[in-house]
Design an enzyme around this catalytic site. Structure first.
Site, PDB file in Angstrom:
ATOM      1  N   CYS A 134       2.833   1.521  -3.933  1.00 42.83           N
ATOM      2  CA  CYS A 134       2.227   2.740  -3.390  1.00 42.83           C
ATOM      3  C   CYS A 134       0.988   3.128  -4.185  1.00 42.83           C
ATOM      4  O   CYS A 134       1.102   3.664  -5.290  1.00 42.83           O
ATOM      5  CB  CYS A 134       3.254   3.869  -3.419  1.00 42.83           C
ATOM      6  SG  CYS A 134       2.578   5.460  -2.920  1.00 42.83           S
ATOM      7  N   CYS A 137       0.591   6.897  -4.770  1.00 44.28           N
ATOM      8  CA  CYS A 137       1.476   7.434  -5.819  1.00 44.28           C
ATOM      9  C   CYS A 137       0.997   7.054  -7.217  1.00 44.28           C
ATOM     10  O   CYS A 137       1.100   7.850  -8.147  1.00 44.28           O
ATOM     11  CB  CYS A 137       2.904   6.896  -5.673  1.00 44.28           C
ATOM     12  SG  CYS A 137       3.526   6.829  -4.000  1.00 44.28           S
ATOM     13  N   ASP A 138       0.516   5.832  -7.393  1.00 45.66           N
ATOM     14  CA  ASP A 138       0.354   5.303  -8.756  1.00 45.66           C
ATOM     15  C   ASP A 138      -1.079   4.971  -9.173  1.00 45.66           C
ATOM     16  O   ASP A 138      -1.304   4.592 -10.326  1.00 45.66           O
ATOM     17  CB  ASP A 138       1.211   4.030  -8.914  1.00 45.66           C
ATOM     18  CG  ASP A 138       2.692   4.340  -8.756  1.00 45.66           C
ATOM     19  OD1 ASP A 138       3.093   5.461  -9.110  1.00 45.66           O
ATOM     20  OD2 ASP A 138       3.444   3.467  -8.282  1.00 45.66           O
TER      21      ASP A 138
END
Ligand code: NAP
Length: 313
Positions: A134, A137-138
């Site tokens: 992701c 997300c990261d």
């Protein structure tokens, strides 16, 4: 027995949210059951360029937030639970969750799909420690670092470009010498000065010490392998994997007709069991997009409504 809903929608991605909106709007007594990750795959997508009407940059989370509000407006109940078993035969369907039992006359399955791993040694061990599925997300963990993206489809190329906003260099590793991604997406990637491409290459092993420090890659043409190590000053790099998705259909194995683990439906989203409908990425289909998921959800909910209205008491 607890309350029997008209329709239970299982899954709160675009297909499930569209189904719950349609069911609620049709004044069906509706329950939307979502798992732990609200919104499905699309919330890990940074930009949705091709959803009809999306002229401005539309992100997965912003679209899901608006769809969720719409579901609330149309009055569907909502619960967060993981369903562990289902009984789909008969007039009342039973979904057994970790936190409760749920009953309905009809069910719409919209459980979607989850990111497929590469399947190499070290991948699992270093997930969350350099390996990610992701970018939204990261990505910020890799500000000014080097990152590698695996895959050659729309997801890999789009997410690689998103990562160029954070990382100092993004190298796309693809097992062939031609991308599968749409041409318009490819053109943007080839023009991006922060992007590099490693063709005919697979990752064979991911190594590290707490975090990823190196990986073994293989040239798919020559079979030669070599080790790529993290820049000495960085000490680590990121590996973002986008090699497709696997359907979340395990619950229904042996209970519904399946093809390669995808649920088989007719064009009206009927599964092989009366009163059970399915929509979105979990079904057999050619085009897995938000727009088709929403369309499936709308059809499934409308068919479920007709099924419930025609049930003999
Ligand atoms: P995908 O189109 O199935 O592409 C998967 C990619 O991963 C392919 O390039 C494939 O290589 C590669 N791959 C598969 N298994 C691999 C392995 N074990 N090791 C290395 N590489 C591997 O998946 P996706 O990109 O996630 O897209 C899924 C669906 O969503 C598609 O229909 C796509 O069009 C859609 N989507 C659309 C958008 C958009 O339009 N904005 C954005 C995201 C996704 P090969 O090419 O060699 O098979």
């Amino acid at each position: 027995m607890d309350k029997v809903y008209d329709i239970i929608v299982l899954g709160a991605g675009p297909a499930g949210l569209a189904a719950a909106s349609y069911a609620g709007r049709a004044r069906m007594d509706t329950l939307l059951i979502e798992g732990t990750k609200d919104g499905g795959q699309i919330v890990i997508t940074n930009e949705i360029e091709n959803y009809p009407g999306s002229l401005e940059e539309e992100s997965g989370p912003s679209l899901i937030a608006r769809m969720t509000k719409q579901v609330e407006k149309f009055g569907a109940d909502r619960v967060t639970d993981t369903i562990v078993d289902v009984e789909l035969e008969g007039k009342v369907k039973h979904l057994k969750g970790n936190h409760g039992d749920y009953y309905a006359k009809a069910v719409v399955i919209a459980t979607g799909a989850s990111p497929r791993p590469i399947g190499c040694p070290g991948e699992k061990e270093f997930t969350g420690k350099g390996v990610s599925y992701c970018a939204t997300c990261d990505a910020n963990f890799f500000e000014d670092f080097e990152v590698y993206v695996v895959g050659g489809g729309d997801s890999a190329v789009e997410e690689a470009m998103y990562l160029t906003k954070f990382a100092r260099k993004v190298t796309l590793i693809h097992r062939r010498d031609e991308l599968r991604a749409a041409k318009s997406i490819q053109e943007k990637a080839f023009a991006n000065p922060k992007m590099a491409f490693m063709w005919n290459t697979t990752i064979e092993e991911i190594k590290g010490d707490g975090v990823v420090t190196s990986m073994i890659v293989k040239d798919t043409k020559t079979g030669e392998t070599r080790e790529i190590e993290a820049d000495e000053e960085d000490g680590t790099f990121g590996i973002f994997v986008f090699v497709g998705f696997d359907p979340k259909s395990q619950l229904f194995e042996g209970k519904l007709e399946m093809e390669n683990r995808y649920i088989v439906t007719d064009k009206y989203m009927h599964t092989s069991v009366p009163g059970v409908f399915a929509a979105g990425d979990v079904i057999v289909k050619h085009l897995r997009q938000v727009v088709t998921a929403c369309g499936d959800g709308a059809v499934a909910a409308t068919e479920a409504q007709h099924y419930v209205e025609n049930l003999a008491d």
